[in-house]
Write a protein that holds these residues in place. Structure first.
Motif, PDB file in Angstrom:
ATOM      1  N   GLU A  59       0.900  -1.262  -0.027  1.00 23.80           N
ATOM      2  CA  GLU A  59       0.095   0.020   0.053  1.00 23.80           C
ATOM      3  C   GLU A  59       0.801   1.352  -0.082  1.00 23.80           C
ATOM      4  N   ASN A 118      -4.343   5.097  -1.875  1.00 24.04           N
ATOM      5  CA  ASN A 118      -5.708   5.874  -1.212  1.00 24.04           C
ATOM      6  C   ASN A 118      -6.162   6.846  -2.240  1.00 24.04           C
ATOM      7  N   GLU A 146      -7.901   2.344  -2.996  1.00 24.69           N
ATOM      8  CA  GLU A 146      -8.544   2.378  -1.725  1.00 24.69           C
ATOM      9  C   GLU A 146      -9.546   3.405  -1.482  1.00 24.69           C
ATOM     10  N   ASP A 174     -12.005   0.661   2.280  1.00 20.91           N
ATOM     11  CA  ASP A 174     -10.950   1.198   3.066  1.00 20.91           C
ATOM     12  C   ASP A 174     -11.741   1.277   4.451  1.00 20.91           C
ATOM     13  N   LYS A 195     -10.993  -4.140   3.529  1.00 16.48           N
ATOM     14  CA  LYS A 195      -9.906  -3.616   4.399  1.00 16.48           C
ATOM     15  C   LYS A 195     -10.673  -3.067   5.781  1.00 16.48           C
TER      16      LYS A 195
HETATM   17 MG    MG Z   1      -5.624   2.689   2.612  1.00 18.77          MG
END
Ligand code: MG
Ligand code: C2E
Ligand code: MG
Ligand code: MG
Length: 278
Positions: A59, A118, A146, A174, A195
């Motif tokens: 990530e 993200n 994400e 997320d 997640k």
């Molecule tokens: Mg994240």
């Protein structure tokens, strides 16, 4: 807080509020051009298979090296960037860096690499991101965007996410469990990965209620065919509890901290990437 305290006490808190506003304005001012000056850097945290211990992907997490204040967390500056619109520039920079770095590692290792990036709602509205992401699969790199559940439920990002998924981009929900509509969002928004927020991981080994909830979420993820990633694993007890519950993947300081690109490349070479884990 001052507002909630009511009119009478408002004036007492005004100087502090003003100071906070001035600090925010000043920091936002500094954020202009930060990307161009090379102050925004990207680190990567490995995502690990909780059963085999092998690395499944990474990530991307951005950091701001402020010339005066030092390193500033995205938890602090991303909200400022979102409010000022600077998130588009920062987000595009992170996306480009992540795709470039992941492809280097994929080629070096001769394996597929999943890279999570993200993204804020602002980046998705109006479809600006579509120009930056012609395809979710480039070479051996698989892009995973994400997105938090509060972003996912926005009507204006839905068509953009749909188009991205048509292009082979995977979408992760997320911080699952922290918003107000996790399950509703899961029902309407097709996502590829779930997640689980760190809040659940923190208590998993010590709180039967937390463990019960995670067990139910894992069953739901399994039912929906969604790989599940637990965030914030710091202890072996948490690792084992999550693994035993059936959460396939995890991230956390116990497994690996976020690190710069060079250290990430070395880490991936030491810990072979898992192919076809999904
Ligand atoms: Mg994240
Ligand atoms: P997130 O996407 O949920 O990322 C996970 C956060 O948990 C990261 O914080 C990571 O460093 C931290 N973390 C990982 N393992 C552990 C652990 O074992 N214990 C603890 N206490 N923390 C752990 P970070 O890097 O400070 O990022 C915070 C948030 O900022 C991210 O949460 C994400 O929402 C946002 N963010 C980061 N990079 C970007 C970006 O490029 N664009 C956007 N829009 N948001 C970003
Ligand atoms: Mg998260
Ligand atoms: Mg989180």
């Amino acid at each position: 807080e001052a507002k909630a305290a009511g009119r009478g006490t408002r004036v007492v808190f005004a100087p502090a509020m003003l100071a906070a506003q001035v600090a925010e304005a000043s920091l936002t001012q500094d954020l202009h051009g930060a990307v161009g000056r090379g102050e925004v850097v990207v680190e990567y945290q490995p995502v690990v298979d909780l059963t085999t211990g092998r690395v499944d992907g990474v990530e991307a997490l951005c950091r701001w090296e402020h010339p005066v204040h030092g390193r500033i967390s995205p938890a602090t500056f991303v909200p400022l960037a979102e409010r000022s619109g600077l998130i588009d520039e920062i987000g595009a920079f992170v996306l480009t860096a992540a795709l470039r770095d992941a492809e280097v590692w994929a080629v070096a290792e001769g394996r597929d690499v999943s890279v999570g990036v993200n993204v804020s709602a602002h980046q998705l509205t109006g479809g600006k991101i579509l120009a930056a992401v012609p395809s979710g699969r480039r070479g051996r790199t698989q892009l995973l965007l994400e997105v938090t559940e509060s972003t996912l439920v926005r009507a204006d990002v839905l068509p953009v996410l749909d188009e991205l998924r048509r292009r082979g981009v995977r979408v992760a929900m997320d911080d699952f469990g922290t918003g107000q509509s996790s399950i509703a969002a899961l029902r309407v928004m097709p996502v590829d990965v779930l997640k689980l927020d760190r809040a659940f991981t923190v208590d998993i080994a010590t709180d039967a209620r937390a463990a019960g909830i995670v067990r139910a979420v894992a069953a739901m993820a399994h039912e929906l065919g969604l790989p599940m990633v637990a965030e914030g694993i710091e202890t072996t007890a948490q690792h084992h509890a999550l693994r035993d519950i059936g959460c396939g993947l995890g991230q956390g300081f116990l497994l690996a901290r976020p690190m710069d690109a060079a250290a990430t490349g070395a880490f991936l070479t030491r810990s072979p990437l898992l192919v076809g884990a999904r």
